[in-house]
Scaffold this active site. Structure first.
Site, short mmCIF file in Angstrom:
data_model
loop_
_atom_site.label_atom_id
_atom_site.label_comp_id
_atom_site.label_asym_id
_atom_site.label_seq_id
_atom_site.Cartn_x
_atom_site.Cartn_y
_atom_site.Cartn_z
N GLU A 151 0.88 -1.17 0.00
CA GLU A 151 0.00 0.00 0.00
C GLU A 151 0.93 1.23 0.00
O GLU A 151 1.74 1.39 0.91
CB GLU A 151 -0.85 -0.05 1.29
CG GLU A 151 -2.10 0.76 1.26
CD GLU A 151 -2.92 0.60 2.54
OE1 GLU A 151 -2.41 0.14 3.58
OE2 GLU A 151 -4.10 0.98 2.51
N ASN A 189 -6.16 -1.14 6.74
CA ASN A 189 -6.65 -1.24 8.12
C ASN A 189 -7.99 -0.54 8.32
O ASN A 189 -8.74 -0.90 9.23
CB ASN A 189 -5.60 -0.69 9.09
CG ASN A 189 -4.46 -1.68 9.23
OD1 ASN A 189 -4.69 -2.89 9.31
ND2 ASN A 189 -3.24 -1.19 9.24
#
Ligand SMILES: NC(=O)c1ccc[n+]([C@@H]2O[C@H](COP(=O)([O-])OP(=O)(O)OC[C@H]3O[C@@H](n4cnc5c(N)ncnc54)[C@H](O)[C@@H]3O)[C@@H](O)[C@H]2O)c1
Length: 295
Positions: A151, A189
């Site tokens: 990411e 997340n």
């Protein structure tokens, strides 16, 4: 970019060092603890041996990879020739801000400084340096040599040039870079932690037991691991701290950590690393399981 400095030789740092070294980069692995460095190199060697046994790499690849890694306990020494830094030290804001201040002083002016943080804003980290356009998030997934995703988190001031260089570099490591903006939890997340938190809430309110919740998600949603077991692997303290960052960052009660998670962390139940979380990983329990297999 040829010289890569990886800071932190723990779970993520040794995997990141392994990956860069395997693709021919010169890696300086830095940790404050000599013991962590020794453990990190031992883990890399063990993982390379496993790849060798499966004939995924040759003996020469293994030796080249290990020869590409040097270790340092002194950050300034380990970072002075870096073209790229990947910081993977403990998830603690003060530790990271101190590291980035030092990096900004000692690294060549054109070096890119990246962080593998799970939750600390990249923009905040960049703000302690004089090169915010060259600061970016590289959020690798565990285990790094196997997981494809990186990411890529653009801070408020991260330049296109820095982002493009890091995307190209990630592709060279045979990863799939995915660009996201710098908001609490980023994307991985932001989506994963509310699911884990909801699984804990489901347990807390007595809807179902641990194994039932994980079985529903594994067999019903084809997840490779149930959310409670995944939380144990990530570390319950880490899950709690990411949820707190999101709760604080968005001021939205939907991210409030479940009281059961808070209590378990207070009680020292951190998951795999402490020997107990939603499941029992203690040596005696493992021995019991082995003896059951033989009975
Ligand atoms: N564990 C995961 O699944 C995971 C996944 C993605 C991202 N992350 C992130 O990666 C980073 C590292 O996590 P981890 O799980 O590898 O932690 P870890 O606890 O396994 O390792 C951290 C290492 O950092 C070292 N360290 C502490 N202070 C330091 C300093 N000032 N300079 C150099 N080294 C220092 C420690 O000695 C330790 O070896 C964190 O930011 C975490 O949020 C973790």
């Amino acid at each position: 970019m040829k010289n890569i400095t990886v800071i932190g030789a723990g779970t993520m740092g040794n995997g990141i060092a392994h990956t860069f070294a395997q693709f021919g980069y010169q890696v300086s692995l830095v940790d404050v603890s000599q013991e962590s460095l020794d453990r990190g190199v031992a883990t890399i060697t063990k993982n390379l041996d496993r790849m060798l046994a499966k004939e995924k790499i040759s003996e020469a690849n293994k030796l080249d990879t290990l020869n590409n890694i040097s270790t340092f306990t002194d950050l300034k020494e380990g970072a002075k020739n870096a073209d790229l830094v990947v910081e993977a030290a403990s998830e603690n804001e003060k530790i990271k801000l101190d590291i980035f201040k030092t990096l900004d002083e000692v690294c060549p002016s054109e070096a890119i400084l990246s962080s593998n943080t799970s939750s600390i804003p990249i923009t905040k980290i960049a703000a302690v340096t004089n090169r915010p356009a060259q600061v970016i998030g590289m959020h690798f997934m565990n285990p790094v040599p196997i997981m494809k995703l990186v990411e890529i988190i653009r801070g408020y001031n991260t330049s296109d040039e820095t982002t493009n260089k890091i995307i190209e570099m990630s592709k060279h490591l045979k990863k799939v870079p995915t660009e996201v903006n710098d908001y609490p939890g980023f994307v991985a997340n932001r989506i994963l932690m509310p699911m884990i938190n909801e699984a804990i809430e489901t347990l807390y309110t007595g809807v179902a037991g641990v194994e039932e919740i994980d079985t529903v998600m594994k067999l019903g949603m084809a997840h490779p691991m149930g959310p409670l077991q995944l939380a144990d692997f990530i570390g319950l303290d880490v899950c709690l701290s990411i949820l707190e960052v999101m709760y604080d960052g968005f001021k939205n009660p939907k991210y409030a950590p479940c009281p059961l998670l808070v209590n378990m962390v207070r009680a020292g139940k951190m998951g795999v690393k402490s020997g107990e979380g939603f499941y029992d990983y203690s040596e005696s329990r493992k021995a019991e399981k082995v003896s059951q297999q033989f009975n």
